[in-house]
Design an enzyme around this catalytic site. Structure first.
Site, PDB file in Angstrom:
ATOM      1  N   ASP A 139      10.249  34.115  -2.855  1.00 58.18           N
ATOM      2  CA  ASP A 139       8.862  33.695  -3.119  1.00 58.18           C
ATOM      3  C   ASP A 139       7.918  33.626  -1.911  1.00 58.18           C
ATOM      4  O   ASP A 139       7.001  34.440  -1.753  1.00 58.18           O
ATOM      5  CB  ASP A 139       8.860  32.353  -3.872  1.00 58.18           C
ATOM      6  CG  ASP A 139       9.786  31.276  -3.269  1.00 58.18           C
ATOM      7  OD1 ASP A 139      10.411  31.544  -2.236  1.00 58.18           O
ATOM      8  OD2 ASP A 139       9.855  30.163  -3.831  1.00 58.18           O
ATOM      9  N   GLU A 190      13.301  24.115   5.502  1.00 56.54           N
ATOM     10  CA  GLU A 190      12.720  22.896   4.911  1.00 56.54           C
ATOM     11  C   GLU A 190      12.040  22.029   5.969  1.00 56.54           C
ATOM     12  O   GLU A 190      10.973  21.467   5.744  1.00 56.54           O
ATOM     13  CB  GLU A 190      13.808  22.073   4.200  1.00 56.54           C
ATOM     14  CG  GLU A 190      14.438  22.756   2.997  1.00 56.54           C
ATOM     15  CD  GLU A 190      13.497  22.851   1.798  1.00 56.54           C
ATOM     16  OE1 GLU A 190      12.378  22.329   1.856  1.00 56.54           O
ATOM     17  OE2 GLU A 190      13.913  23.478   0.799  1.00 56.54           O
ATOM     18  N   GLU A 219       3.777  24.543  -8.018  1.00 56.48           N
ATOM     19  CA  GLU A 219       3.269  25.913  -7.902  1.00 56.48           C
ATOM     20  C   GLU A 219       2.231  26.282  -8.948  1.00 56.48           C
ATOM     21  O   GLU A 219       1.222  26.933  -8.657  1.00 56.48           O
ATOM     22  CB  GLU A 219       4.432  26.916  -7.933  1.00 56.48           C
ATOM     23  CG  GLU A 219       5.264  26.950  -6.663  1.00 56.48           C
ATOM     24  CD  GLU A 219       6.245  25.790  -6.514  1.00 56.48           C
ATOM     25  OE1 GLU A 219       6.414  25.025  -7.490  1.00 56.48           O
ATOM     26  OE2 GLU A 219       6.842  25.648  -5.423  1.00 56.48           O
ATOM     27  N   ARG A 246       8.012  21.374   5.833  1.00 61.40           N
ATOM     28  CA  ARG A 246       7.604  20.003   5.502  1.00 61.40           C
ATOM     29  C   ARG A 246       7.192  19.220   6.749  1.00 61.40           C
ATOM     30  O   ARG A 246       6.100  18.654   6.805  1.00 61.40           O
ATOM     31  CB  ARG A 246       8.747  19.256   4.800  1.00 61.40           C
ATOM     32  CG  ARG A 246       9.139  19.887   3.487  1.00 61.40           C
ATOM     33  CD  ARG A 246      10.160  19.048   2.746  1.00 61.40           C
ATOM     34  NE  ARG A 246      10.818  19.828   1.713  1.00 61.40           N
ATOM     35  CZ  ARG A 246      11.196  19.353   0.535  1.00 61.40           C
ATOM     36  NH1 ARG A 246      10.992  18.101   0.232  1.00 61.40           N
ATOM     37  NH2 ARG A 246      11.798  20.122  -0.345  1.00 61.40           N
TER      38      ARG A 246
HETATM   39  C1  DMJ Z   1       8.147  23.291  -1.685  1.00 66.62           C
HETATM   40  O1  DMJ Z   1       8.952  22.699  -0.731  1.00 66.62           O
HETATM   41  C2  DMJ Z   1       7.532  24.567  -1.178  1.00 66.62           C
HETATM   42  O2  DMJ Z   1       6.464  24.914  -1.989  1.00 66.62           O
HETATM   43  C3  DMJ Z   1       8.504  25.711  -1.140  1.00 66.62           C
HETATM   44  O3  DMJ Z   1       7.889  26.912  -0.764  1.00 66.62           O
HETATM   45  C4  DMJ Z   1       9.142  25.877  -2.486  1.00 66.62           C
HETATM   46  N1  DMJ Z   1       9.674  24.667  -3.032  1.00 66.62           N
HETATM   47  C5  DMJ Z   1       8.946  23.443  -2.948  1.00 66.62           C
HETATM   48  C6  DMJ Z   1       8.124  23.076  -4.146  1.00 66.62           C
HETATM   49  O4  DMJ Z   1       8.564  23.487  -5.360  1.00 66.62           O
END
Ligand code: DMJ
Length: 611
Positions: free
Chosen positions: A406, A279, A522, A283
């Site tokens: 994902d 994270e 997404e 971010r």
């Molecule tokens: C975001 O922090 C990023 O896109 C991550 O890859 C997946 N989750 C969240 C958004 O849904």
């Protein structure tokens, strides 16, 4: 691209000799026609290019004045004045408004090479111009001749604004276009929907103002209780760092400056806290790096390097795959049970950090982790859900593209596009083939991706999550428009059937498995890519639906809230930073000028930070 480099350099050489008579002290860099560059830098077709002469005189004057803001900043030893202009801060005390003419003072230009101090004719600076955006190429004086600064401007509310800047030194920065061109179709996006772009911008401002009023200096706004939340008990400025590049792209000059000043003056990673490596990388590291690339604010790069260095101990496992958590102060690690997304979604950020700092260690560690994970795929080419970084053993062999796996797929493709590393081309191709073969599912409700056992390939589940709605975008970026379109049709059904998309459904029965909505981006991200590559207005229409429903269901007095349930529309007191970094950015870009971010030159990290 190599042809371009040769042409560019030789044209510049010829011009250079005839321009050695220095001009006034007001401006800085020499300009080049560099028409050859336009052919490469263009995101679109040759047919849509117009000569600079077609610019009306007001636009010409605005661009010329904006270029006057580009001066040598002796204090920073860099040609960054224009970027200060872009972000609204200023060195020149005489300046009264952004993008108006600046007469650089002697102190700013004293050390600039005389050959740089010339006033360029505007039509020599602009190399590509369309209705609402322009590319400008400025060869750098006093540096390698093949180095040039690339700017992008958009016309917003009648004024030209800088939205993008990057130093193009072909020797150091192999262009993403040389690889992405080989998989992606060219953009077919048409024009700007100014009204929709402005609406999204307004919603962004609503959320940002709520953050400013009730959560300033903290990680996230609590949009119902009008308070704040810090992930680790103390702030890492999650929202300002995540949101900074969205503000820059939206032309929110004052807000971007405020956020940047807050980050520059208060953010410190010297904290005795265990953070989630994944994270924090996507971010904060991603946000700092894109913020730096768009602003050239060196403090942001220094923060990024400090953070990247503190995260490195996470990779010190027997397999090279990172532990889930690392202590920013002590470097201690914990939690060896992880998943492919957390192992494989680090390279775009760490690789970019290597490129910008010249230190290969970041790229090397992140690549080693990805390769270690890939090496543990099953003979069918699939990865499972849970793996131990100490033993390398899978403890959950369920394969899918939902949360937890994902963005591993996303980064296999994008690592190839961004770094041109052919290892990732092979890894992406074999992985996506296996995913299409064993996870892809033509059900009666549409085309989806379900669950399969990684060893047998047998179908073991039919759940599709909101998180997996990123995949049409990744498929489109890879050139697979057919699957991308079909999957986006399905996910759009998922949104419209329930008013807002639930976290998870069973796609065979089209029933809800998890009825929350977390303000996720997404599905909007994929609409953006599909619109970009197809020009099909259907995807902008989807954007109208997303904005309408977000405002109707999630907007609060001071921001936007997640939903506990898409059935009841009950709101939850959470506004994750990615809502400003991703959800509203992709929604804005869906309607903004097509060249606002050039997908042939930039790759978005999984948090929508353009690198
Ligand atoms: C975001 O922090 C990023 O896109 C991550 O890859 C997946 N989750 C969240 C958004 O849904």
């Amino acid at each position: 691209m190599r042809t371009f480099r040769r042409l560019f350099v030789s044209r510049y050489d010829r011009r250079k000799m005839s321009r050695e008579k220095a001009g006034d002290r007001m401006l800085i860099c020499r300009m080049s026609v560099a028409l050859a560059a336009a052919l490469v830098i263009s995101a679109g077709t040759a047919a849509s290019q117009q000569p600079a002469a077609s610019l009306d005189s007001v636009a010409q004057a605005q661009i010329r004045n904006a270029l006057r803001g580009f001066y040598f900043d002796r204090a920073r030893g860099d040609w960054n004045g224009l970027l200060d202009g872009m972000l609204g801060s200023k060195v020149d005390a005489n300046r009264t408004a952004p993008f108006e003419a600046i007469v650089a003072s002697d102190s700013l230009t004293r050390d600039a090479p005389a050959s740089c101090l010339t006033t360029p004719p505007i039509d020599q600076a602009i190399i590509e111009i369309r209705d609402n955006w322009a590319h400008i190429s400025v060869p750098r004086c006093g540096t390698a001749e093949s180095t040039s600064d690339q700017f992008r401007m958009i016309r917003l509310e009648g004024k030209w604004r800088f939205v993008d800047f990057r130093v193009l030194d072909p020797a150091r920065h192999p262009p993403a276009s040389s690889t992405s061109a080989s998989v992606s179709s060219p953009s077919r996006a048409q024009g700007t929907d100014s009204a929709m772009a402005a609406s999204v911008r307004q919603e962004f401002l609503h959320a940002w103002r709520g953050y400013k009023r009730y959560a300033w200096g903290h990680d996230e706004l609590l949009p119902l209780s009008k308070s704040y939340h810090d992930w680790y008990g103390r702030s890492l400025l999650m929202t300002p760092v995540d949101a900074l590049d969205t503000m820059i792209l939206m032309g929110l000059v004052d807000e971007a400056r405020e956020a940047r000043e807050l980050i520059d003056t208060t953010l410190s990673f010297d904290q005795d806290i265990y953070v989630k490596n994944f994270e924090i990388t996507i971010r904060l590291l991603g946000g700092l790096l894109s913020g730096y690339e768009l602003s050239r604010d060196k403090r942001l790069l220094a923060l990024a390097e400090d953070l990247g260095t503190r995260l490195l101990p996470a990779f010190d496992s027997p397999t090279g795959m990172p532990y889930v958590e690392v202590n920013l102060k002590t470097g201690k690690v914990r939690n060896p049970r992880t998943n492919p997304a957390e192992v494989g979604t680090l390279l775009l950020e760490l690789g970019t950090l290597s490129r910008l700092t010249g230190k290969p260690v970041f790229y090397a560690k992140a690549k080693r982790a990805m390769v270690a994970l890939y090496a543990r795929r099953s003979p069918r080419g699939l990865v499972g859900s849970t793996i131990d970084v100490e033993t390398g053993a899978w403890s959950d062999s369920t394969s899918h593209i939902n949360g937890g796996i994902d963005s591993y797929y996303e980064y296999l493709l994008k690592a190839w596009l961004l770094f041109g590393d052919e290892d990732f081309k092979r890894m992406w191709e074999s992985s996506v083939d296996a995913a299409n073969k064993y996870l892809g599912d033509d059900a009666s409700s549409g085309f989806w991706y379900g669950q399969a056992n990684m060893y047998t390939g047998a179908r073991v589940g039919h759940q599709f999550e909101a998180l997996a709605a990123f995949f049409p975008g990744t498929l489109a970026l890879s050139g697979d428009l057919d699957r991308a379109r079909r999957l986006q049709n399905s996910t759009y059904e998922m949104w419209t059937t329930f008013g807002v998309e639930p976290e998870s459904i069973d796609y065979r029965t089209m029933t809800i498995v998890d009825d929350g909505y977390e303000l996720r981006p997404e599905i909007i991200e994929s609409a953006y890519y599909l619109y970009h590559f197809t020009g099909d207005d259907r995807y902008r229409q989807m954007g109208h639906t997303f904005l309408r429903d977000l405002v109707a269901c999630c907007k609060t007095q001071v921001g936007f809230a997640a939903l506990t349930s898409v059935r009841t529309h009950a709101q939850r007191d959470v506004m994750q930073s990615y809502f400003l970094a991703e959800t509203l950015k992709y929604l804005y870009l869906l309607f903004a000028a097509p060249g606002t971010v050039d997908l042939r030159r930039h790759v978005f990290n999984t948090e929508a930070h353009p690198l």
